[in-house]
Write a protein that holds these residues in place. Structure first.
Motif, short mmCIF file in Angstrom:
data_model
loop_
_atom_site.label_atom_id
_atom_site.label_comp_id
_atom_site.label_asym_id
_atom_site.label_seq_id
_atom_site.Cartn_x
_atom_site.Cartn_y
_atom_site.Cartn_z
N VAL A 100 0.98 -1.16 0.05
CA VAL A 100 0.21 -0.07 -0.04
C VAL A 100 0.76 1.22 -0.05
O VAL A 100 0.63 2.12 -0.77
CB VAL A 100 -0.87 -0.03 1.24
N HIS A 101 2.03 1.23 0.60
CA HIS A 101 2.70 2.31 0.79
C HIS A 101 4.10 2.03 0.42
O HIS A 101 5.19 2.31 1.01
CB HIS A 101 2.80 3.00 2.49
N ASP A 102 4.34 1.89 -0.94
CA ASP A 102 5.64 1.66 -1.45
C ASP A 102 6.32 2.74 -1.76
O ASP A 102 6.26 3.62 -2.76
CB ASP A 102 5.31 0.90 -2.91
N ARG A 103 7.21 3.40 -0.72
CA ARG A 103 7.72 4.54 -0.82
C ARG A 103 8.71 4.66 -1.76
O ARG A 103 8.76 5.68 -2.65
CB ARG A 103 8.16 5.09 0.36
N TYR A 104 9.49 3.56 -1.91
CA TYR A 104 10.58 3.79 -2.92
C TYR A 104 10.24 3.15 -4.14
O TYR A 104 11.12 2.88 -5.10
CB TYR A 104 11.96 3.39 -2.42
N HIS A 105 9.21 2.51 -4.51
CA HIS A 105 8.76 1.78 -5.55
C HIS A 105 9.83 0.57 -5.93
O HIS A 105 9.98 0.10 -7.01
CB HIS A 105 8.53 2.62 -6.80
N ASP A 106 10.37 0.07 -5.13
CA ASP A 106 11.27 -1.23 -4.96
C ASP A 106 11.55 -1.90 -3.59
O ASP A 106 12.18 -1.40 -3.11
CB ASP A 106 12.54 -0.74 -5.72
N ILE A 107 10.81 -2.82 -3.81
CA ILE A 107 10.85 -3.56 -2.41
C ILE A 107 12.03 -4.07 -2.04
O ILE A 107 12.65 -4.03 -0.90
CB ILE A 107 9.58 -4.50 -2.43
N ASP A 108 12.99 -4.55 -3.03
CA ASP A 108 14.12 -5.21 -2.77
C ASP A 108 15.21 -4.06 -2.21
O ASP A 108 15.82 -4.23 -1.22
CB ASP A 108 14.80 -5.78 -4.24
N LEU A 109 15.02 -2.76 -2.72
CA LEU A 109 15.92 -1.67 -2.14
C LEU A 109 15.43 -1.39 -0.76
O LEU A 109 16.25 -1.18 0.08
CB LEU A 109 15.79 -0.63 -3.17
N GLU A 110 14.18 -1.34 -0.66
CA GLU A 110 13.66 -0.99 0.76
C GLU A 110 14.00 -2.09 1.83
O GLU A 110 14.34 -1.56 2.83
CB GLU A 110 12.01 -0.80 0.59
N LYS A 111 13.83 -3.18 1.34
CA LYS A 111 14.28 -4.22 2.38
C LYS A 111 15.83 -4.18 2.62
O LYS A 111 16.32 -4.28 3.62
CB LYS A 111 13.84 -5.50 1.79
N ALA A 112 16.42 -3.92 1.94
CA ALA A 112 17.94 -3.81 1.81
C ALA A 112 18.41 -2.63 2.55
O ALA A 112 19.27 -2.67 3.61
CB ALA A 112 18.68 -3.74 0.37
N LEU A 113 17.43 -1.59 2.46
CA LEU A 113 17.67 -0.29 3.28
C LEU A 113 17.45 -0.51 4.72
O LEU A 113 18.26 -0.21 5.64
CB LEU A 113 17.05 0.79 2.50
N ASP A 114 16.35 -1.30 5.01
CA ASP A 114 15.99 -1.67 6.27
C ASP A 114 16.80 -2.59 6.90
O ASP A 114 17.14 -2.48 8.16
CB ASP A 114 14.57 -2.24 6.41
N ILE A 115 17.73 -3.13 6.55
CA ILE A 115 18.75 -4.04 6.96
C ILE A 115 20.04 -3.25 7.20
O ILE A 115 20.68 -3.71 8.28
CB ILE A 115 19.04 -5.29 5.90
N LEU A 116 20.40 -2.06 6.67
CA LEU A 116 21.29 -1.50 6.99
C LEU A 116 21.40 -0.83 8.33
O LEU A 116 20.32 -0.50 8.83
CB LEU A 116 21.61 -0.21 5.90
N PRO A 117 22.50 -0.62 9.12
CA PRO A 117 22.44 0.15 10.29
C PRO A 117 22.02 1.43 9.99
O PRO A 117 22.13 2.09 9.00
CB PRO A 117 23.98 0.08 10.70
N GLU A 118 21.19 2.02 11.04
CA GLU A 118 20.51 3.32 10.89
C GLU A 118 21.34 4.24 10.61
O GLU A 118 20.94 5.27 9.66
CB GLU A 118 19.76 3.65 12.43
N ASP A 119 22.58 4.31 10.86
CA ASP A 119 23.41 5.69 10.69
C ASP A 119 23.79 5.64 9.17
O ASP A 119 24.03 6.64 8.43
CB ASP A 119 24.77 5.75 11.43
N TYR A 120 24.07 4.49 8.41
CA TYR A 120 23.97 4.44 6.93
C TYR A 120 22.74 4.70 6.32
O TYR A 120 22.87 5.41 5.28
CB TYR A 120 24.55 3.03 6.65
N ARG A 121 22.04 4.19 6.87
CA ARG A 121 20.47 4.14 6.20
C ARG A 121 19.92 5.59 6.02
O ARG A 121 19.48 6.05 4.78
CB ARG A 121 19.58 3.25 6.88
#
Length: 168
Positions: A100-121
């Motif tokens: 519903v809320h695909d902010r970046y329109h790329d779920i793979d990218l979003e999932k990879a971003l969420d895995i990154l440590p917060e200071d990098y993300r």
């Protein structure tokens, strides 16, 4: 005296215009911290109230973007510290919520971003999704410019590795 009050009113009007014109970006940043619509809206509301209350601390209207993002990010971190109710989502809940809320329109990218440590993300999001300059990011995060650059490149390297090696 009238000149001083007209400058203040002018600055206040510009800040309000900036807030109104960029509210969706603010919501995205807050949402990236808490992963909850209502909480993200609360954070944005809190950040706007703080900004309007502290408008006198803004010396130069040209830096309103970095000034407000600093308030927004600090409000997000404060909200998380006060509310320890966040639990990790299962992968299915995560995917269903983001359909519903695909902010970046790329779920793979979003999932990879969420895995990154917060200071990098947060540096990557501010740089590439909010189009902020490195200097502004350093100002928002109260870090050295070289530290921000190092974290940006390390984060991008980790992001590239995550996207290449993991099957989503």
């Amino acid at each position: 005296m009238k000149l001083l009050s007209s400058n203040k009113k002018n600055k206040e009007a510009k800040v309000k215009d900036y807030i109104v014109n960029n509210q969706e970006s603010f919501y995205k940043i807050a949402y990236s911290y808490v992963k909850n619509e209502d909480d993200a809206l609360d954070i944005v509301h809190d950040a706007i109230c703080k900004a309007l209350y502290k408008i006198d601390s803004l010396k130069d209207i040209e830096v309103v973007k970095s000034w407000f993002y600093k308030i927004l990010i600090n409000s997000s971190i404060d909200y998380i510290r006060k509310n320890y109710k966040y639990i990790s989502l299962t992968e299915e809940q995560f995917i269903n919520e983001h359909e519903v809320h695909d902010r970046y329109h790329d779920i793979d990218l979003e999932k990879a971003l969420d895995i990154l440590p917060e200071d990098y993300r947060i540096i990557i999001v501010l740089r590439y999704f909010e189009d902020m300059k490195i200097e502004d990011i350093a100002n928002v995060l109260s870090e050295n410019i070289n530290t921000v650059k190092t974290k940006l490149y390390k984060g991008l390297r980790r992001l590239r590795i995550k996207i290449k090696t993991e099957d989503y």
